[in-house]
Design an enzyme around this catalytic site. Structure first.
Site, PDB file in Angstrom:
ATOM      1  N   CYS B  87      -6.365   1.997  -5.424  1.00  0.00           N
ATOM      2  CA  CYS B  87      -6.980   0.821  -4.814  1.00  0.00           C
ATOM      3  C   CYS B  87      -7.527   1.169  -3.431  1.00  0.00           C
ATOM      4  CB  CYS B  87      -5.955  -0.325  -4.766  1.00  0.00           C
ATOM      5  SG  CYS B  87      -6.695  -1.945  -4.492  1.00  0.00           S
ATOM      6  N   HIS B 196      -3.337  -0.463 -10.346  1.00  0.00           N
ATOM      7  CA  HIS B 196      -2.124  -0.036  -9.655  1.00  0.00           C
ATOM      8  C   HIS B 196      -1.052   0.475 -10.615  1.00  0.00           C
ATOM      9  CE1 HIS B 196      -2.780  -1.682  -5.484  1.00  0.00           C
ATOM     10  NE2 HIS B 196      -3.739  -2.305  -6.132  1.00  0.00           N
ATOM     11  N   GLU B 198       1.573   2.052  -9.954  1.00  0.00           N
ATOM     12  CA  GLU B 198       2.927   1.902  -9.391  1.00  0.00           C
ATOM     13  C   GLU B 198       3.521   0.547  -9.704  1.00  0.00           C
ATOM     14  OE1 GLU B 198       0.233   1.361  -7.822  1.00  0.00           O
ATOM     15  OE2 GLU B 198       0.457   0.165  -6.005  1.00  0.00           O
TER      16      GLU B 198
END
Lengths: 753, 225
Positions: B87, B196, B198
């Site tokens: 991002c 994302h 994560e």
């Protein structure tokens, strides 16, 4: 350019100067009271301070006598869990393991109407600083919103801006937005409601208070520079009604800088960890006037401030303006001399500007000087706490009886299968019940990586420790119920938030509230307010959940039109292991759907009546003992692993509850409505105290035993069946998933693009 | 000894703790790197996390690329150090010219947060070797300025050299050219993407576990090396 400074000496020598107290929002008798406190006329700076601090927004002068009940009707549970109660910036609740949670809800209604993006953005900023001030790390936000009709032009002006502002600010702070509400009613057309809730986590030994103590300690202003924005925000904006005449109020709205707030959050975490502050206070409404007077007052101390040291964005600002400015992203701390260097080092690390602007002393006075001239010399308590208190007259409105007698008999009752099916689709597609993804997809719900449940689930849950301790939050409030019966309306709002928290498996612990009303100078509105406060205090006592703090927003009124009485109630719950949380989507074929609670013929204030333009009769009956019982069932069944899902029944009734569960799951279910009850009532009545539980076959006996033991009726109303497309209501209709989805998800995009 | 993966924190970084958690879940040690400190602390790989570095009031990532730590990240990346930009981190990589193209405001003019299906187009980079080419993965996406743009020549070059690593499936969320969600450099050690990973490493908090592969990919290469 030299500016005329009005010093304390000037005030003593020119007692008869005419002062613009009315323009600053003060009444004549309030001005007289100030003169009595000081024994002379106030200086222009003192007048500025009193005007903002004695505003309705800051002083709670109309609501105080009613809010006292929250401190009087305190449930015994409060003693075990409340570490900090009402009066501080936010209440603090013990959640075990040396950790506490602080949460609060506040309004930013008026600024958001005037300037939707910045108004809503700074609403987030303000509530986050309230939580930060307690020593906490903010961990989540949510926003209950109210708007005029979804198709009204002004709704299309304010809604997109407000949603973008909440997202723009909150997303940039890195706080997950985990819930909230979006509700439409024509009374909010000229007065949309933007309430903002924040929750934070704080170790017990890190809790901060906002008292200035210790003579010789420094008073430090840190964060953003002070500008000319938001001057008089609390007095001329939030404490008056809007009218068509009058100057633009746009300059009274603050402008937000979320990046400045993000670094302020991180800097404060380090300041708290290193124990570098004696006391701390955020600057929000009433700015420096509020922070200095409240801190000195809370510390029973004195304080001297060199106002000319305040870093300015605009060097032409006058001292009165600096005192009143509501520039965002500022904090005020009291720091011992031996901690000053370490404090400044933390601020430098995060590029946060920090300046010593004053010193704590034992004078018992708040004194402020400007380039050598003494411009303020006041007892701080008279500014911060001894404001006027009004016993506003109130009376049950003359129209209340007629309203309650106007039961919704004229509203059509669908009877045939086709009629019931189209009624369900119409409800699911209505702006109040349709999918809010258009709104919530503009908010980051993932950041921090601890969001276990988020909107559209019954409550938002975030994990707060590595071993799975979590907190759940839900906000609710139904202005239509409040209009029909404000005492019951407040209790129903609390009951729903309480039920929502329990539905997700968390034990409800504590309450915050934002009470949104019209003008307190209107006896009808004041009665609604008094009844609301009484209803809420009684219900909190009975449910065993103490009020930890809150906010009152009056003057949500344009001309003669007041908003529906809208108490927004936030309930905080705790769950020992977030892995045990109960989501709303059923999982597998064969799971049974159990409706727990009683269904009566209750359409007063319902969404179904609203769709037919009817508001009258009585709201659903309140039974707080039942609410407590079903909450116990929800929490115990979750803990014992008896559930795969659950969803509460509220606005729109059982039909809407089941449709939402099916949509969330993507699997269908067969529904058999109980015999002997009008299917329209079974599907669309809004009786309170009901939850749909989804129970695997192997656990049904244990589950029903749990209900029987508490004497709570439970009916098996369906079975999950992926062979069915959507909801198949036996002997009535089938609503395919695609049709439900189109109805639910099409509404917002078609309204707002 | 487990691999050490650095996660840079800029002022305004938001998903740095989340990236560090994902690194730990995948079995490596997460090392915190500070924007103002040029020292890379001898890490084996670097993650530039999501957020709004310096507020992103200029072009996203435009200031972060000048942070003291970035000069060393840029040099090390050119030398082959695995670097993942998520991002805002992807935006920083583009601003640093480690990756071509730029990220502009979403075509829908709104911030978009949703679970997004992606197709893995290149399973030979440092960060995607644990995936299969063509694999479809579900990863949260959340950004306001995620529209990937580049001139046609650059886009053709990226496609021709197999440097498009991820493509949006079903519905392009932000107007990215050719549905591009993530790309890599010539060497395959630097990868940037808008979604994302994560946030897809735990059942409790994410829509899938599809993000773990990013971190396990780089770890297995570091261990092999």
């Amino acid at each position: 350019m030299t500016r005329q400074i009005d010093s304390v000496k000037d005030a003593e020598t020119t007692p008869d100067v005419t002062q613009p107290f009315a323009e600053l929002g003060l009444k004549a008798d309030e001005y007289t009271q100030i003169r009595e406190h000081l024994g002379r006329r106030p200086t222009s700076s003192e007048l500025a301070m009193y005007s903002v601090m004695w505003s309705e927004h800051c002083s709670y002068k109309s609501s105080k006598v009613h809010l006292r009940q929250f401190g009087e009707k305190v449930p015994p549970e409060a003693e075990d869990i409340l570490l900090v109660g009402m009066g501080e910036n936010a209440g603090v609740v013990d959640v075990g393991g040396g950790l506490a949670v602080t949460f609060k809800i506040e309004s930013h209604n008026h600024p958001s109407y005037v300037e939707p993006y910045q108004g809503a953005a700074t609403g987030i900023g303000g509530i986050v600083r309230d939580i930060l001030t307690m020593g906490a790390r903010p961990v989540a936000v949510m926003d209950p919103l109210r708007f005029g009709p979804a198709d009204a032009p002004d709704t299309h002006r304010v809604l997109p801006g407000i949603v973008a502002g909440i997202g723009g600010y909150g997303n940039c702070l890195g706080l997950p937005n985990i819930g909230g509400e979006v509700v439409f009613d024509e009374t909010y057309l000229g007065n949309p409601l933007v309430n903002a809730l924040c929750v934070g986590v704080v170790p017990h030994d890190r809790i901060q208070l906002s008292a200035a103590t210790g003579a010789g300690n420094h008073v430090i202003l840190f964060g953003a520079k002070t500008g000319g924005d938001g001057i008089g925000g609390v007095s001329v904006l939030a404490s008056e009604t809007f009218d068509d005449e009058g100057p633009s109020k746009r300059p009274s709205v603050q402008v937000g800088d979320p990046f400045a707030e993000k670094v302020l959050i991180e800097a404060c975490q380090e300041l708290f960890d290193q124990q570098l502050v004696v006391g701390i206070q955020d600057l929000g409404g009433a700015g420096i006037s509020c922070a200095t007077s409240e801190m000195a007052s809370n510390g029973d101390s004195g304080m001297h401030v060199w106002l000319d040291r305040v870093p300015l964005r605009d060097s032409t600002l006058a001292p009165e303006e600096i005192l009143m400015s509501e520039s965002q992203e500022r904090m005020c701390a009291v720091v011992a001399p031996d901690k000053l260097d370490a404090f400044m080092a933390v601020c430098r690390k995060w590029d946060v500007e920090a300046v010593v602007i004053g010193e704590v002393n034992d004078s018992g006075r708040l004194t402020i000087e400007w380039h050598g001239a003494q411009i303020v010399d006041v007892p701080p308590k008279t500014v911060a706490h001894d404001g006027p208190v009004y016993e506003r007259p109130f009376a049950r409105p003359q129209w209340q009886d007629a309203l309650q007698a106007d039961v919704p008999t004229s509203v059509p009752r669908p009877a045939s299968g086709d009629e019931l099916r189209s009624a369900l689709l119409r409800l699911v597609a209505s702006p109040n019940l349709a999918s809010k993804a258009w709104v919530t997809d503009q908010y980051d719900r993932y950041v921090m990586g601890n969001t276990v449940l988020a909107q559209p689930e019954d409550s938002g849950i975030v994990r707060i420790t590595d071993d799975g301790l979590g907190v759940a939050i839900s906000t609710d409030g139904n202005g239509r119920y409040g209009k029909l019966d404000p005492y019951a309306g407040a209790q129903l709002a609390l009951a729903e938030a309480y039920r929502n928290v329990a539905t997700t498996g968390a034990k409800p612990l504590a309450v915050t509230n934002c009470l949104n009303f019209g003008s307190p100078e209107d006896t009808d509105v004041m009665w609604q307010f008094a009844e609301t406060a009484r209803g809420l205090a009684d219900a909190c006592l009975q449910l065993g959940v103490p009020v930890t703090g809150g906010n009152v927003s009056f003057y949500n009124q344009t001309g003669e039109t007041a908003i529906l009485p809208t108490p927004i109630i936030g309930v905080l719950g705790v769950i020992d292991d977030v892995a045990r949380r109960t989501p709303m989507a059923w999982e597998a074929d064969g799971e049974a759907l159990w409706l727990v609670g009683d269904t009566a013929d209750e359409f007063g204030g319902s969404e179904w009546a609203h769709l037919h333009g009817h508001l009258g009769g009585l709201p659903p009956a309140v039974d707080l003992d039942r609410e407590r019982q079903i909450a116990e069932i929800a929490v115990a069944a979750s803990r014992d692993g008896l559930l795969t899902a659950a969803h509460d029944v509220s606005v729109g009734g059982l039909g809407v509850t089941l449709a939402e569960m099916a949509l969330r799951s993507g699997k269908g279910a067969r529904i058999f409505l109980p015999d002997g009850i009008d299917p329209c009532v079974a599907l669309f009545s809004e009786s309170a105290g009901r939850i749909v539980f989804v129970v695997p076959r192997s656990e049904e006996v244990r589950f029903t035993d749990m209900c029987t033991a508490r004497g709570v009726p439970a009916a098996r109303i369906g079975v999950v069946d992926s062979g069915v497309d959507g909801l198949e209501v036996q002997d009535a209709f089938t609503a395919p998933l695609d049709e439900l989805r189109t109805a639910s998800e099409g509404t917002f995009p078609s309204l707002f693009g | 000894m487990s691999a050490r993966i650095g996660v840079v924190t800029f002022p305004g970084s938001l998903d740095d703790q989340d990236a560090a958690r994902a690194v730990r879940i995948a079995g490596a040690e997460a090392v915190s790197l500070w924007h103002g400190d040029a020292d890379l602390k001898g890490v084996d790989a670097v993650v530039l996390p999501g957020g709004f570095s310096y507020g992103d009031y200029l072009r996203c990532g435009a200031i972060a690329r000048f942070a003291p730590v970035m000069q060393n990240v840029i040099d090390a990346a050119r030398g082959g150090l695995p670097v993942l930009g998520i991002c805002n981190g992807f935006q920083v990589l583009c601003e640093s010219h480690l990756l071509p193209g730029a990220l502009i405001r979403n075509d829908v003019r709104k911030f978009v947060c949703r679970d997004q299906w992606l197709r893995v187009e290149n399973a030979n980079t440092a960060w995607t070797s644990d995936y299969a080419e063509g694999q479809e993965i579900l990863i949260p996406l959340k950004n306001g300025e995620g529209g990937f743009v580049a001139d046609d020549r650059t886009l053709d070059e990226l496609e021709g050299e197999g440097r498009v690593v991820f493509r949006y499936l079903h519905d392009n969320p932000n107007g990215s050219y050719r549905d591009i969600a993530g790309i890599t450099n010539e060497r395959g050690n630097v990868v940037g993407l808008m979604p994302h990973p994560e946030h897809a490493v735990e059942r409790l908090t994410g829509p899938s576990l599809d993000g773990v592969g990013f971190f396990s990919s780089v770890i297995s290469q570091l261990v092999d090396a």
